[in-house]
Design an enzyme around this catalytic site. Sequence first.
Site, mmCIF file in Angstrom:
data_model
loop_
_atom_site.group_PDB
_atom_site.id
_atom_site.type_symbol
_atom_site.label_atom_id
_atom_site.label_comp_id
_atom_site.label_asym_id
_atom_site.label_seq_id
_atom_site.Cartn_x
_atom_site.Cartn_y
_atom_site.Cartn_z
ATOM 1 N N GLY A 14 4.517 -3.832 2.929
ATOM 2 C CA GLY A 14 4.740 -2.512 2.356
ATOM 3 C C GLY A 14 4.806 -2.472 0.839
ATOM 4 O O GLY A 14 4.773 -1.397 0.252
ATOM 5 N N TYR B 162 -1.667 0.971 4.307
ATOM 6 C CA TYR B 162 -0.965 -0.043 5.087
ATOM 7 C C TYR B 162 -1.189 -1.427 4.500
ATOM 8 O O TYR B 162 -2.317 -1.815 4.194
ATOM 9 C CB TYR B 162 -1.441 -0.059 6.548
ATOM 10 C CG TYR B 162 -0.836 -1.195 7.319
ATOM 11 C CD1 TYR B 162 0.473 -1.119 7.757
ATOM 12 C CD2 TYR B 162 -1.561 -2.352 7.564
ATOM 13 C CE1 TYR B 162 1.051 -2.186 8.442
ATOM 14 C CE2 TYR B 162 -0.998 -3.420 8.249
ATOM 15 C CZ TYR B 162 0.304 -3.330 8.682
ATOM 16 O OH TYR B 162 0.870 -4.383 9.344
ATOM 17 N N CYS B 163 -0.089 -2.164 4.361
ATOM 18 C CA CYS B 163 -0.131 -3.601 4.089
ATOM 19 C C CYS B 163 1.004 -4.235 4.892
ATOM 20 O O CYS B 163 1.873 -3.532 5.402
ATOM 21 C CB CYS B 163 -0.030 -3.909 2.600
ATOM 22 S SG CYS B 163 1.584 -3.624 1.885
ATOM 23 N N GLU B 164 0.996 -5.538 5.005
ATOM 24 C CA GLU B 164 1.939 -6.240 5.889
ATOM 25 C C GLU B 164 3.403 -5.960 5.564
ATOM 26 O O GLU B 164 4.184 -5.605 6.423
ATOM 27 C CB GLU B 164 1.666 -7.749 5.836
ATOM 28 C CG GLU B 164 2.455 -8.539 6.850
ATOM 29 C CD GLU B 164 1.977 -8.334 8.288
ATOM 30 O OE1 GLU B 164 2.800 -8.514 9.196
ATOM 31 O OE2 GLU B 164 0.810 -7.988 8.504
#
Length: 87
Positions: free
Chosen positions: A65, A61-63
Amino acid sequence: MKENKKFFYCPIYTAILDIRSYEEHIEKPINISNMKICWIPFYRLENEFKNLDQKITWLLYCEKGIMSKLQKIYLIKQGFKNVQLLI
């Protein structure tokens, strides 16, 4: 307006791996009940991923994507098959 709730199935051996920076991780924590959540910033993932439980499917997960997609490609090229994206 009717709220549209999305549900998804996660096998029991699934966990979220937050790869955002420390600041992002602290400012906007992930709160999903009944899910194991770990944090390793993307710049340490290359060295740290091998130390995680490899029986688990890790949902990166990252802000936005973008970084999670790049890290997934890198980890798969390194031979890890237990990596997916949290979208």
